[in-house]
Design a protein around this motif. Structure first.
Motif, short mmCIF file in Angstrom:
data_model
loop_
_atom_site.label_atom_id
_atom_site.label_comp_id
_atom_site.label_asym_id
_atom_site.label_seq_id
_atom_site.Cartn_x
_atom_site.Cartn_y
_atom_site.Cartn_z
N GLY A 137 0.82 -1.21 0.00
CA GLY A 137 0.00 0.00 0.00
C GLY A 137 0.85 1.25 0.00
O GLY A 137 1.56 1.52 0.97
N GLU A 138 0.84 1.99 -1.08
CA GLU A 138 1.56 3.27 -1.19
C GLU A 138 0.55 4.32 -1.63
O GLU A 138 -0.56 4.00 -2.07
N GLY A 139 0.92 5.61 -1.53
CA GLY A 139 -0.07 6.59 -1.93
C GLY A 139 0.41 8.02 -1.89
O GLY A 139 1.61 8.30 -1.86
N VAL A 160 4.13 8.69 -0.64
CA VAL A 160 4.63 7.63 0.23
C VAL A 160 5.41 6.64 -0.61
O VAL A 160 4.86 6.02 -1.53
N ALA A 161 6.69 6.51 -0.32
CA ALA A 161 7.55 5.52 -0.97
C ALA A 161 8.16 4.67 0.13
O ALA A 161 9.16 5.05 0.74
N HIS A 162 7.49 3.56 0.43
CA HIS A 162 7.92 2.65 1.49
C HIS A 162 7.82 3.36 2.84
O HIS A 162 6.74 3.75 3.24
N PRO A 197 -6.99 19.19 -16.05
CA PRO A 197 -5.59 18.78 -15.88
C PRO A 197 -5.43 18.10 -14.52
O PRO A 197 -5.94 18.59 -13.52
N HIS A 198 -4.76 16.97 -14.50
CA HIS A 198 -4.60 16.20 -13.28
C HIS A 198 -3.13 16.16 -12.86
O HIS A 198 -2.23 16.15 -13.71
N PRO A 199 -2.85 16.11 -11.55
CA PRO A 199 -1.47 15.88 -11.12
C PRO A 199 -1.02 14.50 -11.60
O PRO A 199 -1.83 13.61 -11.82
N VAL A 200 0.31 14.34 -11.75
CA VAL A 200 0.85 13.10 -12.31
C VAL A 200 1.77 12.45 -11.28
O VAL A 200 2.72 13.08 -10.79
N THR A 201 1.48 11.20 -10.96
CA THR A 201 2.28 10.42 -10.02
C THR A 201 2.79 9.17 -10.73
O THR A 201 2.34 8.83 -11.83
N ALA A 202 3.71 8.46 -10.09
CA ALA A 202 4.27 7.26 -10.71
C ALA A 202 4.78 6.32 -9.63
O ALA A 202 5.20 6.74 -8.55
N GLN A 203 4.76 5.03 -9.95
CA GLN A 203 5.28 4.00 -9.06
C GLN A 203 6.31 3.14 -9.77
O GLN A 203 6.17 2.83 -10.96
N GLY A 207 8.63 -3.02 -5.93
CA GLY A 207 8.39 -2.50 -4.58
C GLY A 207 7.35 -1.41 -4.51
O GLY A 207 6.83 -1.10 -3.44
N HIS A 208 7.06 -0.74 -5.66
CA HIS A 208 5.94 0.17 -5.83
C HIS A 208 6.03 1.46 -5.03
O HIS A 208 5.00 2.07 -4.72
N GLY A 209 7.24 1.89 -4.66
CA GLY A 209 7.37 3.22 -4.08
C GLY A 209 6.74 4.25 -4.99
O GLY A 209 6.78 4.13 -6.22
N LEU A 210 6.14 5.30 -4.42
CA LEU A 210 5.37 6.27 -5.20
C LEU A 210 5.96 7.67 -5.03
O LEU A 210 6.19 8.13 -3.91
#
Length: 355
Positions: A137-139, A160-162, A197-203, A207-210
């Motif tokens: 679970g990351e976010g 949240v990245a780990h 327009p939306h903010p842009v996130t990535a994982q 391990g799926h850190g965000l």
């Protein structure tokens, strides 16, 4: 799988590619027109939900051809048992349709929107000093100033990245570094599925850190998820137009209501997960009970306590940022507060959990 004609698919992909090329910029958001009526919390969450880049690694047996990196629902397998999720990814009768959980907390000056991206596996494909575990679970938290317009203005974000948090501001934000230095600029991108327009996130894969895009990005295969009211399943591990459905964590019977379900949570804010199946086979180890919901997220080196990113985001905001206009600290809407005492006790007594 989606029932979509090839023609529609090609048109949608073309629109997505054009939007990505033209709209992924550092241009600040313009202030929306004054509101004529209050929007719902669901509408607010949909408007600010991120366009999300998910890197995919298809190598190794634990990758399941890339499916282990798909964003999905906690009950993707039809139950709320967290201890069988590793084993059931990609099996018959399960669905990896894209869902993202959100919560909205309000003060008189700001809205705080938290988004949870869930994966059934946190995995690795080599044996050298890395662990994997069931559930992940990351976010991200977005702080939205209530400026009198319908949807407000996004001022800051914390991802949240780990076991680490990272802070970002968009171009033109009045917020600057506080106790923590701002880690980068939050970019925006247009969506082919709405007019915002939306903010842009990535994982990252495995391990799926965000983090904010492009601090993480797609390297080879990957998925691009778009906020929606529809849950789509990727056609492959390299699908650049997948809609995800938003799910309210505060809904009746929802994730927050399940917080004392011992099949899903090992403790308050920590998902239950065991070492069954092949978790840890061929790698360094497999750990149990090692993923967190938003009320369990923690950066142990920072002032805000465990879970306060979600449960007390105004406190976290004034720690992470300098806010020249000030912000209210009392909440007009905060369902997390109904368990404030238990959350505080869990933050004080729970052992560190590394996601």
């Amino acid at each position: 799988m989606r029932d979509r004609s090839n023609t529609n698919r090609r048109v949608t992909r073309a629109l997505t590619a054009a939007a990505t090329a033209l709209a992924l910029t550092l241009t600040p958001l313009t202030t929306p027109s004054p509101a004529t009526a209050a929007v719902s919390r669901a509408e607010l969450a949909l408007r600010w939900a991120p366009i999300h880049y998910q890197d995919v690694d298809a190598t190794g047996t634990h990758a399941l051809g890339g499916q282990s990196d798909y964003v999905t629902a906690v009950d993707f397998d039809g139950d709320l048992n967290g201890r069988n999720n590793w084993d059931r990814v990609g099996t018959s009768g399960t669905s990896l349709a894209a869902h993202v959980y959100y919560s909205v907390v309000e003060t008189s000056t700001h809205w705080y929107l938290t988004y949870l991206f869930f994966h059934p596996r946190d995995w690795t494909d080599h044996p050298f000093f890395e662990t994997e575990h069931e559930n992940d679970g990351e976010g991200v938290l977005f702080a939205i100033e209530r400026d009198g317009s319908a949807y407000g203005v996004l001022r800051g974000a914390v991802t949240v990245a780990h076991s680490d948090f990272y802070s970002y501001t968009p171009v033109g934000s009045t917020w600057t570094s506080g106790r923590e230095s701002v880690d980068g600029t939050l970019q925006f991108q247009s969506s082919p599925h709405d007019s915002f327009p939306h903010p842009v996130t990535a994982q990252e894969a495995q391990g799926h850190g965000l983090k904010a895009y492009p601090q993480y990005a797609i390297n080879g295969d990957g998925l691009v998820y778009y906020p929606s009211t529809v849950a789509e399943t990727p056609e492959s591990g390299d699908d650049r137009n997948v809609r995800y459905q938003l799910v309210d964590m505060f809904a009746t019977g929802g994730l927050w209501a399940q917080r004392t379900n011992t099949n899903l949570f090992a403790s308050l804010g920590t998902f239950a997960g065991d070492t069954s199946g092949d978790c840890g086979v061929g790698t360094w180890s497999c750990s149990a009970n090692s993923a967190n919901a938003p009320w369990g997220w923690d950066d142990g080196n920072d002032v805000p306590a465990r879970g306060e990113l979600a449960s007390d985001p105004a406190k976290l905001s004034v720690e992470y940022f300098t806010v020249p206009a000030g912000l209210a600290r009392s909440y007009s809407y905060n369902p997390y507060a109904t368990a404030a005492k238990a959350l505080a006790e869990a933050a004080r007594t729970a052992p560190p959990t590394v996601d």
